[in-house]
Design a protein around this motif. Sequence first.
Motif, mmCIF file in Angstrom:
data_model
loop_
_atom_site.group_PDB
_atom_site.id
_atom_site.type_symbol
_atom_site.label_atom_id
_atom_site.label_comp_id
_atom_site.label_asym_id
_atom_site.label_seq_id
_atom_site.Cartn_x
_atom_site.Cartn_y
_atom_site.Cartn_z
ATOM 1 N N GLU A 113 0.827 -1.205 0.000
ATOM 2 C CA GLU A 113 0.000 0.000 0.000
ATOM 3 C C GLU A 113 0.863 1.258 0.000
ATOM 4 N N VAL A 114 1.963 1.223 0.753
ATOM 5 C CA VAL A 114 2.898 2.349 0.730
ATOM 6 C C VAL A 114 3.437 2.537 -0.680
ATOM 7 N N GLU A 115 3.794 1.440 -1.330
ATOM 8 C CA GLU A 115 4.314 1.506 -2.692
ATOM 9 C C GLU A 115 3.269 2.074 -3.654
ATOM 10 N N ASN A 116 2.026 1.640 -3.482
ATOM 11 C CA ASN A 116 0.932 2.159 -4.315
ATOM 12 C C ASN A 116 0.760 3.654 -4.104
ATOM 13 N N CYS A 117 0.798 4.082 -2.843
ATOM 14 C CA CYS A 117 0.641 5.506 -2.536
ATOM 15 C C CYS A 117 1.774 6.335 -3.132
ATOM 16 N N THR A 118 3.005 5.928 -2.859
ATOM 17 C CA THR A 118 4.140 6.729 -3.321
ATOM 18 C C THR A 118 4.228 6.753 -4.835
ATOM 19 N N GLY A 119 3.721 5.714 -5.493
ATOM 20 C CA GLY A 119 3.662 5.721 -6.941
ATOM 21 C C GLY A 119 2.751 6.802 -7.488
ATOM 22 N N ASN A 120 1.833 7.278 -6.646
ATOM 23 C CA ASN A 120 0.935 8.366 -7.015
ATOM 24 C C ASN A 120 1.320 9.680 -6.331
ATOM 25 N N ASP A 121 2.559 9.747 -5.828
ATOM 26 C CA ASP A 121 3.053 10.933 -5.114
ATOM 27 C C ASP A 121 2.238 11.243 -3.872
ATOM 28 N N VAL A 122 1.728 10.208 -3.245
ATOM 29 C CA VAL A 122 1.027 10.338 -1.960
ATOM 30 C C VAL A 122 1.919 9.712 -0.895
ATOM 31 N N GLU A 123 2.318 10.520 0.088
ATOM 32 C CA GLU A 123 3.179 10.036 1.165
ATOM 33 C C GLU A 123 2.373 9.926 2.456
ATOM 34 N N PRO A 124 2.037 8.696 2.896
ATOM 35 C CA PRO A 124 1.222 8.525 4.101
ATOM 36 C C PRO A 124 2.003 8.809 5.376
ATOM 37 N N VAL A 125 1.385 9.564 6.262
ATOM 38 C CA VAL A 125 1.971 9.866 7.567
ATOM 39 C C VAL A 125 1.116 9.180 8.623
ATOM 40 N N GLU A 126 1.725 8.327 9.419
ATOM 41 C CA GLU A 126 0.989 7.456 10.349
ATOM 42 C C GLU A 126 0.823 8.087 11.729
ATOM 43 N N PHE A 127 -0.402 7.983 12.257
ATOM 44 C CA PHE A 127 -0.711 8.416 13.627
ATOM 45 C C PHE A 127 -1.508 7.318 14.311
ATOM 46 N N GLU A 128 -1.024 6.831 15.447
ATOM 47 C CA GLU A 128 -1.786 5.866 16.246
ATOM 48 C C GLU A 128 -2.709 6.651 17.160
ATOM 49 N N ILE A 129 -4.030 6.416 17.046
ATOM 50 C CA ILE A 129 -4.980 7.307 17.719
ATOM 51 C C ILE A 129 -5.819 6.630 18.808
ATOM 52 N N ALA A 130 -5.779 5.312 18.913
ATOM 53 C CA ALA A 130 -6.601 4.626 19.924
ATOM 54 C C ALA A 130 -6.209 3.159 19.944
ATOM 55 N N ALA A 131 -6.823 2.409 20.856
ATOM 56 C CA ALA A 131 -6.659 0.960 20.892
ATOM 57 C C ALA A 131 -8.028 0.307 20.975
ATOM 58 N N ASP A 132 -8.131 -0.878 20.409
ATOM 59 C CA ASP A 132 -9.403 -1.586 20.289
ATOM 60 C C ASP A 132 -9.281 -2.981 20.889
ATOM 61 N N ALA A 133 -10.394 -3.511 21.347
ATOM 62 C CA ALA A 133 -10.479 -4.908 21.772
ATOM 63 C C ALA A 133 -11.378 -5.624 20.763
ATOM 64 N N LEU A 134 -10.784 -6.143 19.690
ATOM 65 C CA LEU A 134 -11.570 -6.824 18.660
ATOM 66 C C LEU A 134 -12.429 -7.898 19.326
ATOM 67 N N THR A 135 -13.716 -7.873 19.019
ATOM 68 C CA THR A 135 -14.680 -8.683 19.769
ATOM 69 C C THR A 135 -15.305 -9.769 18.903
ATOM 70 N N VAL A 136 -15.267 -10.995 19.413
ATOM 71 C CA VAL A 136 -15.982 -12.120 18.801
ATOM 72 C C VAL A 136 -17.306 -12.254 19.534
ATOM 73 N N ALA A 137 -18.394 -12.341 18.778
ATOM 74 C CA ALA A 137 -19.718 -12.359 19.410
ATOM 75 C C ALA A 137 -20.580 -13.484 18.848
ATOM 76 N N VAL A 138 -21.493 -13.948 19.687
ATOM 77 C CA VAL A 138 -22.468 -14.966 19.303
ATOM 78 C C VAL A 138 -23.851 -14.505 19.746
#
Length: 330
Positions: A113-138
């Motif tokens: 995905e980084v390669e795809n972005c930079t190929g279009n002159d898009v440079e992604p800047v990463e920010f970690e903004i939260a944490a999640d508890a992925l939930t399995v439900a029944v």
Amino acid sequence: MAETDPTDASDSMNRRRFLTATGAAATVGLAGCTSTDQGEGTGTEAGLSGEVVITGSSTVFPVSDTMAELFMEEHADVNVTVDSTGTGGGFENHFCPGNSDINGASRPITDSEVENCTGNDVEPVEFEIAADALTVAVNNEADWVDCMTFDELRQIWMGDGAEKWSDVRDDWPDEQIELFGPASTSGTYDYFNEHVLGEDTQHTTDHEPTEEDNLIVQGIQDSKYAMGYFGYAYYSENQDLVKAVEIKKGDDGECTPPSLDNAKDGSYPLARPLFIYANEESLQNEAVYEFTKFYLEKAESDRVKEIGYVPSSSDQVEENLSTLEDAVEN
């Protein structure tokens, strides 16, 4: 799988690459769910105007949507649109082609995905903004299951896996398992596939895929023998409709329920970080910059916790803001 503290900065931060950019970013509007009437700004940046386009993860969507509403309350001449496209779908179809300014992600951006972005002159800047508890439900009536191991989840969600509950445990019902889950464009799908099934195991295609997590909740609610998985925020707001499954990692592990506290301390095996990625060129646009700064500062607030995620730590906020300033100064 090695456990990771979701409040720490992701190792993928090292993949950030910056490009010296000048001028304002051109944005192409999407049909977003959040908008505002034009009017005179009421915040400290009363003269601020423009457009911010956000795509990406359905898991991150509630946070981005809330941030957009709060920002537009202060800046009525800025229109922020938020579209739930899935992490991968957002990168591939909107962000990397340069048609959105920010992409929400429920897993780190991939090298391709980084390669795809930079190929279009898009440079992604990463920010970690939260944490999640992925939930399995029944279903609420599924009284035979309270806790499951990674191996049992793997048996159910792998290609050509268990078809009936009794295929997993003999004392479980001899009934067909109905599966509801994210589409393959979803970061949640990618995370589950990598961390639960394993990179060499193919996720089943015999499930109802959707980018609308509320539809997963609905499917589980309507079928006694159903199972699904999604971000904790969607479980948090639907706790009376479905039942969360406790997760045990390994035979010697403890059954641990999904919760914000368990995600924060890393004891929940499916705790994971959440991200937004900004186009570095878009950050040269004042409206995009001010919104991103607002988002990062508010990520530490109780609003994130009310949505159903672990807010950023003060250290994470400080690191994010430093990353933001580095990006706009290049």
